[in-house]
Design an enzyme around this catalytic site. Structure first.
Site, mmCIF file in Angstrom:
data_model
loop_
_atom_site.group_PDB
_atom_site.id
_atom_site.type_symbol
_atom_site.label_atom_id
_atom_site.label_comp_id
_atom_site.label_asym_id
_atom_site.label_seq_id
_atom_site.Cartn_x
_atom_site.Cartn_y
_atom_site.Cartn_z
ATOM 1 N N GLY A 1 42.344 36.192 35.549
ATOM 2 C CA GLY A 1 43.892 36.580 36.303
ATOM 3 C C GLY A 1 44.884 35.651 36.024
ATOM 4 O O GLY A 1 45.798 35.662 36.578
ATOM 5 N N GLU B 1 35.686 36.548 42.825
ATOM 6 C CA GLU B 1 36.561 36.647 43.869
ATOM 7 C C GLU B 1 35.744 36.510 45.300
ATOM 8 O O GLU B 1 36.121 36.345 46.109
ATOM 9 C CB GLU B 1 37.771 37.889 43.784
ATOM 10 C CG GLU B 1 38.510 37.026 42.941
ATOM 11 C CD GLU B 1 39.062 38.337 41.941
ATOM 12 O OE1 GLU B 1 39.252 39.747 42.261
ATOM 13 O OE2 GLU B 1 39.732 38.073 40.777
ATOM 14 N N HIS C 1 30.944 39.085 42.120
ATOM 15 C CA HIS C 1 32.314 38.753 41.386
ATOM 16 C C HIS C 1 33.033 37.768 41.893
ATOM 17 O O HIS C 1 32.871 36.984 43.004
ATOM 18 C CB HIS C 1 33.179 39.967 41.510
ATOM 19 C CG HIS C 1 34.643 39.799 40.942
ATOM 20 N ND1 HIS C 1 35.645 38.987 41.221
ATOM 21 C CD2 HIS C 1 34.919 40.325 39.406
ATOM 22 C CE1 HIS C 1 36.443 39.159 40.203
ATOM 23 N NE2 HIS C 1 36.215 39.915 39.165
ATOM 24 N N GLU D 1 32.001 35.347 33.470
ATOM 25 C CA GLU D 1 33.508 35.395 33.719
ATOM 26 C C GLU D 1 33.858 34.000 34.196
ATOM 27 O O GLU D 1 33.757 33.470 35.309
ATOM 28 C CB GLU D 1 34.038 36.547 34.674
ATOM 29 C CG GLU D 1 33.845 37.895 34.359
ATOM 30 C CD GLU D 1 34.452 38.758 35.201
ATOM 31 O OE1 GLU D 1 35.193 39.315 34.554
ATOM 32 O OE2 GLU D 1 34.187 38.707 36.585
ATOM 33 N N SER E 1 40.906 37.638 31.808
ATOM 34 C CA SER E 1 42.112 37.799 30.763
ATOM 35 C C SER E 1 42.064 38.544 29.540
ATOM 36 O O SER E 1 42.606 38.251 28.583
ATOM 37 C CB SER E 1 42.834 36.505 30.754
ATOM 38 O OG SER E 1 43.346 35.947 31.946
ATOM 39 N N ASN F 1 37.769 46.525 36.396
ATOM 40 C CA ASN F 1 37.908 46.348 37.917
ATOM 41 C C ASN F 1 39.049 46.254 38.348
ATOM 42 O O ASN F 1 39.825 45.627 38.130
ATOM 43 C CB ASN F 1 37.375 44.681 38.008
ATOM 44 C CG ASN F 1 37.104 44.527 39.197
ATOM 45 O OD1 ASN F 1 37.326 45.222 40.354
ATOM 46 N ND2 ASN F 1 37.208 42.893 39.318
ATOM 47 N N TRP F 2 39.583 47.371 39.292
ATOM 48 C CA TRP F 2 40.760 47.568 39.640
ATOM 49 C C TRP F 2 40.930 46.641 41.058
ATOM 50 O O TRP F 2 42.213 46.729 41.327
ATOM 51 C CB TRP F 2 40.962 49.142 40.141
ATOM 52 C CG TRP F 2 41.001 49.906 39.055
ATOM 53 C CD1 TRP F 2 40.670 49.758 37.761
ATOM 54 C CD2 TRP F 2 41.092 51.116 39.241
ATOM 55 N NE1 TRP F 2 40.747 50.960 37.037
ATOM 56 C CE2 TRP F 2 40.860 52.087 37.952
ATOM 57 C CE3 TRP F 2 41.312 52.267 40.253
ATOM 58 C CZ2 TRP F 2 40.860 53.346 37.566
ATOM 59 C CZ3 TRP F 2 41.263 53.804 40.065
ATOM 60 C CH2 TRP F 2 41.082 54.202 38.686
ATOM 61 N N LYS F 3 40.007 46.050 41.357
ATOM 62 C CA LYS F 3 40.163 45.052 42.527
ATOM 63 C C LYS F 3 40.914 45.803 43.714
ATOM 64 O O LYS F 3 40.680 46.906 43.909
ATOM 65 C CB LYS F 3 41.008 43.666 42.143
ATOM 66 C CG LYS F 3 40.563 43.188 40.817
ATOM 67 C CD LYS F 3 41.112 41.572 40.574
ATOM 68 C CE LYS F 3 40.813 41.250 39.269
ATOM 69 N NZ LYS F 3 40.425 40.065 39.304
ATOM 70 N N GLY G 1 40.251 43.169 34.377
ATOM 71 C CA GLY G 1 40.759 43.286 35.428
ATOM 72 C C GLY G 1 42.012 43.855 35.414
ATOM 73 O O GLY G 1 42.239 45.167 35.145
ATOM 74 N N GLY G 2 43.306 43.042 35.159
ATOM 75 C CA GLY G 2 44.484 43.536 35.430
ATOM 76 C C GLY G 2 44.845 44.324 34.160
ATOM 77 O O GLY G 2 45.706 45.583 34.527
HETATM 78 C C1 PEP Z 1 38.100 40.546 36.664
HETATM 79 O O1 PEP Z 1 38.353 41.109 37.769
HETATM 80 O O2 PEP Z 1 36.862 40.461 36.794
HETATM 81 C C2 PEP Z 1 38.817 39.995 35.569
HETATM 82 C C3 PEP Z 1 38.415 39.414 34.523
HETATM 83 O O3 PEP Z 1 40.235 39.844 35.901
HETATM 84 P P1 PEP Z 1 41.519 39.547 34.705
HETATM 85 O O4 PEP Z 1 40.871 40.720 33.240
HETATM 86 O O5 PEP Z 1 42.768 40.027 35.414
HETATM 87 O O6 PEP Z 1 41.295 38.477 34.307
#
Ligand code: PEP
Length: 255
Positions: free
Chosen positions: A175, A99, A97, A169, A215, A9-11, A236-237
């Site tokens: 994050g 966010e 999601h 999640e 994470s 997920n590039w957000k 994500g990251g």
């Molecule tokens: C996500 O965006 O769904 C996520 C899990 O982000 P991260 O891996 O950065 O915690």
């Protein structure tokens, strides 16, 4: 056997140059990977979907959208329909999601409408669920997850439910660099599978892929994926760095 499914997920990151470069680097790295053993998707911002689909063409990387609206077309300024996302060549879309739930304020009913719209529009939804830190600390994780699963699948036939991937999640792990331990994640994943079996049946629950997200990094992917009910990762990251994302994919296959 559930095939591992790793999605990045590039957000609200990348641009018209770095996005195609990233997907091409991932595609290059996957040339040495047995893709019969893993499904891989990237989930870029809407405006770059077409470019990323073109850049991903030579690889086996699927592309998804980060959200959709629940109507097909009409006077919904700023929104994007499942049909549009399908039309540009996407297979997947995220629904709910964390966010979108906690920054934008989406609730379970809206997310359920999006799950229906995704499937009706020919997309495979990744339905995201997860508890806040205060909910975990108040021992309310099971209650929150049960509500999100039941409302997320509301009025979805058995046949349509088969299109869904779930992503657990925990919000406190997204994050933050604070990953759920493999055991903490496994406990919730097993509970989620049990809920799906109650809502539908054991066979559907056994087939449903449940990703973990929060994470995920190259050094924790394998131990998470070794858990019985963790079938994939929503990253994500670490999905913004080709080497890290590739290492996560390879670790998942090795698990
Ligand atoms: C996500 O965006 O769904 C996520 C899990 O982000 P991260 O891996 O950065 O915690």
């Amino acid at each position: 056997m559930r095939k591992p499914f790793i999605a990045g997920n590039w957000k609200m990151n990348t641009d018209g140059h770095s996005g195609p470069e990233l997907v091409r680097a991932i595609g290059k790295g996957l040339a040495q990977v047995d893709m019969s053993k893993v499904d891989v998707a990237v989930i870029p911002p809407f405006v770059y979907l077409t470019q990323i689909i073109t850049a991903a063409k030579a690889s086996r990387i699927a592309v998804g959208a980060q959200d959709i609206f629940y109507e097909q077309k009409g006077a919904f300024t700023g929104e994007i329909s499942a049909n549009m996302i399908k039309d540009v060549g996407c297979n997947y879309c995220l629904c709910g999601h964390s966010e979108r739930r906690h920054v934008i304020g989406e609730g379970d009913e809206l997310i359920n409408k999006k799950v229906h719209a995704a499937i009706n529009g020919g997309l495979l939804p990744i339905l995201c669920i997860g508890e806040l830190l205060e909910e975990r600390e108040a021992n309310r994780t099971d209650q929150v997850i049960e509500r999100q699963v039941k409302k997320g699948f509301a009025n979805l036939s058995m046949e349509k439910a088969r299109a869904v991937t779930l992503a657990y999640e925990p919000v406190w792990a997204i994050g933050t660099g604070r990953t759920a331990t493999p055991q903490q994640a496994q406990e919730v994943h097993a509970m989620i599978r049990g809920l799906v079996a109650e809502l539908y049946d054991k066979s559907l629950a056994d087939d449903m892929r449940i990703q973990y997200g929060g994470s995920v990094k190259p050094d924790n992917a394998k131990e998470l994926m070794e858990k019985e009910d963790i079938d994939g990762l929503l990253v994500g990251g670490a999905s913004l760095k080709a080497d890290d994302f590739l290492a996560i994919i390879k670790a998942s296959i090795a698990a």
